[in-house]
Design a protein around this motif. Structure first.
Motif, PDB file in Angstrom:
ATOM      1  N   GLY A   1      42.552  43.561  32.195  1.00  0.00           N
ATOM      2  CA  GLY A   1      44.452  44.111  32.273  1.00  0.00           C
ATOM      3  C   GLY A   1      43.277  43.698  34.017  1.00  0.00           C
ATOM      4  O   GLY A   1      42.777  43.199  34.327  1.00  0.00           O
ATOM      5  N   GLU A   2      44.657  44.193  34.199  1.00  0.00           N
ATOM      6  CA  GLU A   2      44.920  43.642  35.963  1.00  0.00           C
ATOM      7  C   GLU A   2      45.137  45.025  36.633  1.00  0.00           C
ATOM      8  O   GLU A   2      46.294  46.046  36.126  1.00  0.00           O
ATOM      9  CB  GLU A   2      45.939  42.658  35.991  1.00  0.00           C
ATOM     10  CG  GLU A   2      46.369  41.695  35.432  1.00  0.00           C
ATOM     11  CD  GLU A   2      44.674  40.694  36.283  1.00  0.00           C
ATOM     12  OE1 GLU A   2      45.100  40.277  37.713  1.00  0.00           O
ATOM     13  OE2 GLU A   2      44.152  39.487  34.927  1.00  0.00           O
ATOM     14  N   GLY A   3      44.690  44.786  38.095  1.00  0.00           N
ATOM     15  CA  GLY A   3      44.449  46.192  38.972  1.00  0.00           C
ATOM     16  C   GLY A   3      43.318  46.435  39.775  1.00  0.00           C
ATOM     17  O   GLY A   3      43.131  45.512  40.554  1.00  0.00           O
ATOM     18  N   ASP A   4      43.066  47.028  39.912  1.00  0.00           N
ATOM     19  CA  ASP A   4      42.227  47.503  41.582  1.00  0.00           C
ATOM     20  C   ASP A   4      41.025  47.707  40.486  1.00  0.00           C
ATOM     21  O   ASP A   4      40.279  48.705  40.009  1.00  0.00           O
ATOM     22  CB  ASP A   4      42.320  48.885  41.994  1.00  0.00           C
ATOM     23  CG  ASP A   4      41.407  49.189  43.205  1.00  0.00           C
ATOM     24  OD1 ASP A   4      40.618  48.487  43.259  1.00  0.00           O
ATOM     25  OD2 ASP A   4      41.874  49.974  43.816  1.00  0.00           O
ATOM     26  N   ARG A   5      40.235  45.892  40.724  1.00  0.00           N
ATOM     27  CA  ARG A   5      39.018  46.259  39.731  1.00  0.00           C
ATOM     28  C   ARG A   5      38.050  47.071  41.058  1.00  0.00           C
ATOM     29  O   ARG A   5      36.780  47.370  40.094  1.00  0.00           O
ATOM     30  CB  ARG A   5      38.380  45.110  39.556  1.00  0.00           C
ATOM     31  CG  ARG A   5      39.129  43.850  38.951  1.00  0.00           C
ATOM     32  CD  ARG A   5      38.955  42.609  38.574  1.00  0.00           C
ATOM     33  NE  ARG A   5      39.423  41.917  37.519  1.00  0.00           N
ATOM     34  CZ  ARG A   5      39.189  40.558  36.972  1.00  0.00           C
ATOM     35  NH1 ARG A   5      37.942  40.405  37.727  1.00  0.00           N
ATOM     36  NH2 ARG A   5      39.037  40.048  36.392  1.00  0.00           N
ATOM     37  N   ALA A   6      37.863  47.437  42.020  1.00  0.00           N
ATOM     38  CA  ALA A   6      36.649  48.263  42.922  1.00  0.00           C
ATOM     39  C   ALA A   6      36.668  49.322  42.335  1.00  0.00           C
ATOM     40  O   ALA A   6      35.392  49.776  42.080  1.00  0.00           O
ATOM     41  CB  ALA A   6      37.002  47.823  43.842  1.00  0.00           C
TER      42      ALA A   6
END
Length: 333
Positions: free
Chosen positions: A88-93
């Motif tokens: 998925g896409e988003g705030d990996r941190a």
């Protein structure tokens, strides 16, 4: 953005096949690889898959439980790397912070190796943000070839003169016959195993695992193998795979008393030509290790990292942490 994490045993959930590390795909960053390691006994006391979520992105990290309170990356000596994977896409941190925060509830120590240079800063930062004491040290080497649009001839022109002269002279003699394969063949694999057994290499770590891996890669269409013969007798072999624009060099071996004919060098030259001209790769990865000969073929070098994380909530982790850090400041190396 708030994140949450989960820690599940492998029988409850496994890594999805499409998880990615944000870099070109690697055979060592797929669910099938971790399943293979677990099936061949490399999961320690138990396999544990750590998860952390932030919005639509999920971070995944395959681990093994070495003993109570201690976790390590699910790897073995064949592994080129270990790092978090994402779906998925988003705030990996944020997803990573959630993952390591959850792990704090389950362990007092976490070790990851070999962590690629490009990933170690983000991983160590997420660990620290989740409250771990972290020591990151370079503990290995990776050599790789970045073609940057070069043709095979462009790349070969930049190789050391001694290497080019060896290939030219030995090929001209016609003593070594080269066979390249793109599908697994039991007879050819048996030839590789016999060459390895007669080589300078230590005893193969897990030949059954490697054979199963080769069979899987053949079914995926990524398998590449070369065998060099002198008077019909196999004297050198190499096992590569090709995936997502990268060629991975997994195993190579040659019979010691064939060195005068340089079969291993000729075989490498043939495989490099094939993956560059036919497979049109942009990168060749020589894996872990700082063997001197790798510099002749590659143009890039980077460290591999060992991350040691200690959970300050567990008093039992303090002694090992102090020993690991010695005089350095906690969490700053």
């Amino acid at each position: 953005m708030q994140g949450n994490g989960e820690l599940r045993a492998n029988d409850e959930a496994g890594l999805p096949a499409d998880a990615r590390a944000g870099a070109p795909a690697s055979p060592f960053e797929r669910a099938a690889w971790f399943d293979l390691l677990a099936a061949h006994g490399f999961a320690g006391e138990a396999r544990v898959d750590a998860y952390g979520e932030a919005g639509a992105v999920t971070a995944w990290l395959p681990l093994r439980r070495d003993h109570a309170g201690q976790l390590s990356g699910l790897t073995n000596w064949y592994s080129f790397a270990i790092r978090p994977l994402f779906v998925g896409e988003g705030d990996r941190a944020a997803a990573l912070r959630a993952l390591f925060a959850k792990l704090k509830k389950r362990g007092r120590r976490l070790t990851l190796y070999p962590v690629p240079d490009a990933a170690q800063a983000d991983v160590a930062s997420a660990m620290r943000a989740a409250g771990w004491w972290v020591k990151a040290v370079p503990a290995g080497d990776r050599h790789w070839l970045d073609l940057k649009g070069m043709s095979h001839d462009d790349w070969w022109e930049g190789r050391p003169g001694a290497l080019k002269n060896t290939v030219k002279r030995k090929a001209k003699k016609g003593v070594v016959d080269i066979q390249l394969l793109t599908e697994y063949d039991p007879g050819s694999w048996a030839a590789y195993e016999s060459i390895y057994a007669a080589s300078w290499k230590p005893e193969e770590g897990d030949p059954a695992l490697l054979r199963a891996f080769a069979e899987t890669e053949s079914r995926r269409g990524t398998f590449r193998m070369g065998i060099a013969r002198i008077e019909g007798i196999p004297v050198a072999a190499q096992f590569w795979t090709v995936e997502d624009g990268t060629a991975f060099i997994h195993k190579l071996a040659h019979v010691e008393d064939s060195l005068k004919a340089s079969p291993g060098t000729l075989l490498s030259a043939a495989l490099f030509r094939h993956v560059i001209e036919v497979d049109q790769v942009a990168r060749v990865d020589f894996g872990t290790g700082n063997d001197g000969y790798k510099k002749d073929w590659m143009n890039r070098h980077e460290p591999l990292w060992r991350l040691e994380a200690f959970n300050p909530a567990h008093i039992a982790a303090w002694g090992p942490a102090i020993k690991a850090f010695a005089r350095s400041k906690l969490g700053r190396e």
